[in-house]
Structures are given as C-alpha cells and as structure tokens.
Motif scaffolding. Sequence first.
Motif, mmCIF file in Angstrom:
data_model
loop_
_atom_site.group_PDB
_atom_site.id
_atom_site.type_symbol
_atom_site.label_atom_id
_atom_site.label_comp_id
_atom_site.label_asym_id
_atom_site.label_seq_id
_atom_site.Cartn_x
_atom_site.Cartn_y
_atom_site.Cartn_z
ATOM 1 N N VAL A 14 42.366 41.160 42.437
ATOM 2 C CA VAL A 14 42.741 40.186 41.705
ATOM 3 C C VAL A 14 41.911 39.013 41.253
ATOM 4 O O VAL A 14 40.946 38.341 41.628
ATOM 5 N N VAL A 15 41.823 38.900 39.766
ATOM 6 C CA VAL A 15 41.436 37.574 39.548
ATOM 7 C C VAL A 15 41.892 36.559 39.246
ATOM 8 O O VAL A 15 42.567 36.935 37.940
ATOM 9 N N THR A 16 42.244 35.450 39.327
ATOM 10 C CA THR A 16 42.989 34.746 38.922
ATOM 11 C C THR A 16 42.022 33.171 38.003
ATOM 12 O O THR A 16 41.342 33.170 38.227
ATOM 13 N N GLY A 17 43.195 33.334 37.039
ATOM 14 C CA GLY A 17 42.686 31.671 36.125
ATOM 15 C C GLY A 17 42.659 30.451 36.568
ATOM 16 O O GLY A 17 43.790 29.851 37.482
ATOM 17 N N PRO A 18 42.523 29.701 36.046
ATOM 18 C CA PRO A 18 43.448 28.001 36.688
ATOM 19 C C PRO A 18 44.686 27.831 36.589
ATOM 20 O O PRO A 18 45.609 28.642 36.381
ATOM 21 N N ILE A 19 45.310 27.043 37.706
ATOM 22 C CA ILE A 19 46.387 26.953 38.412
ATOM 23 C C ILE A 19 46.467 25.171 38.304
ATOM 24 O O ILE A 19 45.784 24.855 39.286
ATOM 25 N N SER A 20 47.546 24.828 37.962
ATOM 26 C CA SER A 20 48.180 23.440 37.833
ATOM 27 C C SER A 20 48.665 22.909 39.249
ATOM 28 O O SER A 20 49.370 23.731 39.477
ATOM 29 N N LYS A 21 47.654 22.746 39.791
ATOM 30 C CA LYS A 21 48.537 22.074 41.497
ATOM 31 C C LYS A 21 49.477 21.882 41.532
ATOM 32 O O LYS A 21 50.653 21.141 42.517
ATOM 33 N N GLU A 22 49.294 20.439 40.621
ATOM 34 C CA GLU A 22 50.508 19.528 40.507
ATOM 35 C C GLU A 22 51.569 20.582 40.106
ATOM 36 O O GLU A 22 52.859 19.819 40.167
ATOM 37 N N ALA A 23 51.441 20.798 38.979
ATOM 38 C CA ALA A 23 52.836 22.070 38.115
ATOM 39 C C ALA A 23 53.326 22.821 39.635
ATOM 40 O O ALA A 23 54.717 22.422 40.067
ATOM 41 N N ILE A 24 53.181 23.141 40.673
ATOM 42 C CA ILE A 24 53.664 24.199 41.025
ATOM 43 C C ILE A 24 53.818 23.734 42.576
ATOM 44 O O ILE A 24 54.926 23.608 43.557
ATOM 45 N N VAL B 137 41.363 18.930 50.475
ATOM 46 C CA VAL B 137 41.725 17.332 51.098
ATOM 47 C C VAL B 137 41.626 16.302 51.067
ATOM 48 O O VAL B 137 40.232 16.097 50.177
ATOM 49 N N SER B 138 41.892 15.184 51.142
ATOM 50 C CA SER B 138 41.384 14.317 51.031
ATOM 51 C C SER B 138 40.293 13.565 51.607
ATOM 52 O O SER B 138 39.826 14.561 53.028
ATOM 53 N N LEU B 139 39.170 13.240 51.458
ATOM 54 C CA LEU B 139 37.789 12.673 52.366
ATOM 55 C C LEU B 139 37.562 12.225 53.074
ATOM 56 O O LEU B 139 37.176 12.907 53.941
ATOM 57 N N LYS B 140 38.890 11.389 53.587
ATOM 58 C CA LYS B 140 39.393 10.666 54.995
ATOM 59 C C LYS B 140 39.376 11.969 56.570
ATOM 60 O O LYS B 140 39.193 11.554 57.368
ATOM 61 N N LYS B 141 40.393 12.285 54.974
ATOM 62 C CA LYS B 141 40.654 13.984 56.061
ATOM 63 C C LYS B 141 39.512 14.661 56.722
ATOM 64 O O LYS B 141 39.594 16.143 57.668
ATOM 65 N N VAL B 142 38.621 15.380 55.710
ATOM 66 C CA VAL B 142 37.388 16.162 56.515
ATOM 67 C C VAL B 142 37.059 15.653 57.818
ATOM 68 O O VAL B 142 36.639 16.907 58.343
ATOM 69 N N SER B 143 36.510 14.875 58.651
ATOM 70 C CA SER B 143 36.192 14.306 59.820
ATOM 71 C C SER B 143 36.942 15.506 60.327
ATOM 72 O O SER B 143 36.525 15.538 61.989
ATOM 73 N N GLU B 144 38.396 14.460 60.461
ATOM 74 C CA GLU B 144 39.499 14.989 61.574
ATOM 75 C C GLU B 144 38.871 16.607 61.012
ATOM 76 O O GLU B 144 39.541 17.398 62.623
ATOM 77 N N LEU B 145 39.005 17.251 60.699
ATOM 78 C CA LEU B 145 39.202 18.684 60.387
ATOM 79 C C LEU B 145 37.423 20.257 60.750
ATOM 80 O O LEU B 145 37.723 20.608 60.798
ATOM 81 N N ILE B 146 36.320 18.560 60.992
ATOM 82 C CA ILE B 146 35.745 19.588 61.212
ATOM 83 C C ILE B 146 35.295 19.565 62.334
ATOM 84 O O ILE B 146 35.185 18.840 63.577
ATOM 85 N N GLY C 50 46.597 25.048 46.334
ATOM 86 C CA GLY C 50 45.838 25.825 45.725
ATOM 87 C C GLY C 50 45.920 27.659 45.970
ATOM 88 O O GLY C 50 47.218 27.677 46.660
ATOM 89 N N HIS C 51 45.056 27.970 45.025
ATOM 90 C CA HIS C 51 45.247 29.550 44.947
ATOM 91 C C HIS C 51 44.798 29.863 46.643
ATOM 92 O O HIS C 51 45.945 31.463 46.907
ATOM 93 N N THR C 52 43.225 29.605 46.568
ATOM 94 C CA THR C 52 43.173 29.694 48.263
ATOM 95 C C THR C 52 44.135 30.145 49.614
ATOM 96 O O THR C 52 44.571 31.206 50.101
ATOM 97 N N GLU C 53 45.138 28.456 49.530
ATOM 98 C CA GLU C 53 46.153 28.491 50.177
ATOM 99 C C GLU C 53 47.274 29.853 49.868
ATOM 100 O O GLU C 53 47.809 30.130 51.501
ATOM 101 N N ILE C 54 47.605 29.899 48.991
ATOM 102 C CA ILE C 54 48.550 30.773 48.526
ATOM 103 C C ILE C 54 48.254 32.422 48.847
ATOM 104 O O ILE C 54 48.954 32.989 49.944
#
Length: 244
Positions: A48-58, A99-108, A67-71
């Motif tokens: 599968v090759v995907t083009g850009p997707i509007s995350k706001e629209a979905i 994810v927001s930058l402030k959440k990155v640390s807790e996901l590491i 985004g695509h990756t999570e779908i």
Amino acid sequence: MTVDCINLNLLKQGGWEYKKVSPICGNAAFNYVKKAIELALDNKIHAVVTGPISKEAINLAGYHYAGHTEIFAKFTNTKEYAMMLANNLLKVVHVTTHVSLKKVSELITSERVLKVIRLTDDAMKMLAVEKPRIAVAGLNPHSSENGLFGDEEEKYIIPAIEAAKNEGIDVYGPVSPDTVFVKALSGQYDSVVAMYHDQGHIASKTLDFEGTISLTIGLPFLRTSVDHGTAMDIAWRGVASERS
C-alpha cells in the motif's frame, strides 16, 4: 499498464470544497485507507502506498487516530510498529510520533526503546544491510550530560541499548541529538533511532524533503507514504512535487 480505480461512492460530485478541511472528506479518506488494508490482508494486493491525509478531517469525521500509522496498526492488529523516514542518505526510526512534546518523556520507556531498536535492526536487514549499525539518539540536550539536563537516558534509554547489545544488535548511544545525524551522514551509522517526531523529521526533511518517504515497519505487508502533509496552501496550483 492498467491502473484500477476503486470507487466506494463516498463522495458525490460537487459535494465538497477544494482546499477545505471537512468531515465528509475525512470519512472518505479514512474508509479508503481501511479498504486498502483489507485488500492487503486478503492478499489481493502486495503493498500500500498512501498519499497525505488530513488528520483534522478524519477526526472531525469521528475517527480518532493520530495518523496513518495508527490506523494501519489498529486494523492489522499490529502491536509492535514504528515509523521510518528514509531517503538515499539517512534512515530514521521514531520511538514516539504524533503526541504533544510534553507527553514524549512519559512515553520513553526501556521496553519501547528496545522494541524500536529491534524493529530498526529487522527493517535495515530487509533493506539489504547485513549488519546494521544503529545509533540511538538521546532525548535531552547532550544526552543529559550525565544527569545535568534530565534522567531519561540513565533510566530508560541506556538500559534498552544494553539489552539490545546483549541480543547481538550493533547499537550505539545514547548519542547527543545535535550530532547523531551528522555522524550518520558521515558513515558511522546506518540508521538512527530518534526519540520524538520532530527530532527525526527535521533532520530527514531538511536533508531531502522531496526525496524522503515514510515506511511503517512491523506490519504484515509493505506500506509506504509520502513524508509530507496535505499542503492545502499550494493545493490545485500545479506547483507541488511528486518525488516523495
């Protein structure tokens, strides 16, 4: 060559506005992606090759994915996956992405970093690198400089690197984020594990914006994508590049 087009009849002619985010288009975009995944899982297509997707629209359409990756991960029931940005000079895999930058640390976590190192090693071998040399970027400036600027390196990143080494993976780090990409470009490493979205994306896109692609590694089939978003500011002007 024949190109087959599948019409799910989700949009009516004239039923949407160009260059405008809308739930109608978000619904169509989501369901076309879902259809592609179903075809791949049924072995009716190989990739599968995907083009850009509007995350706001979905999300406006009621599909709450980053985004695509999570779908793709959701509908293939893939638990261990990561995003790789790849061009002819640099391969970067991300521990965290949308994810927001402030959440990155807790996901590491050591578990997550180790999983991404493993995925990177497997992916690079699939790209014909027999013994990949993998650099792991630090999270903090200067990789925290022995705890002066944070402790994520000591608590989570270093233990993951040591565990990967014990598995026979050729991995190095944590390497200071401000030099790791320069070292990779000089030939010291074959790929870089980045800790968050912009840490890896800025380096890849600055190096070769038009020639970079995205791959979702860990899926049961090949999925690639462009490295950019919808770029509605230049839509329908005939100036966008198709290289990615």
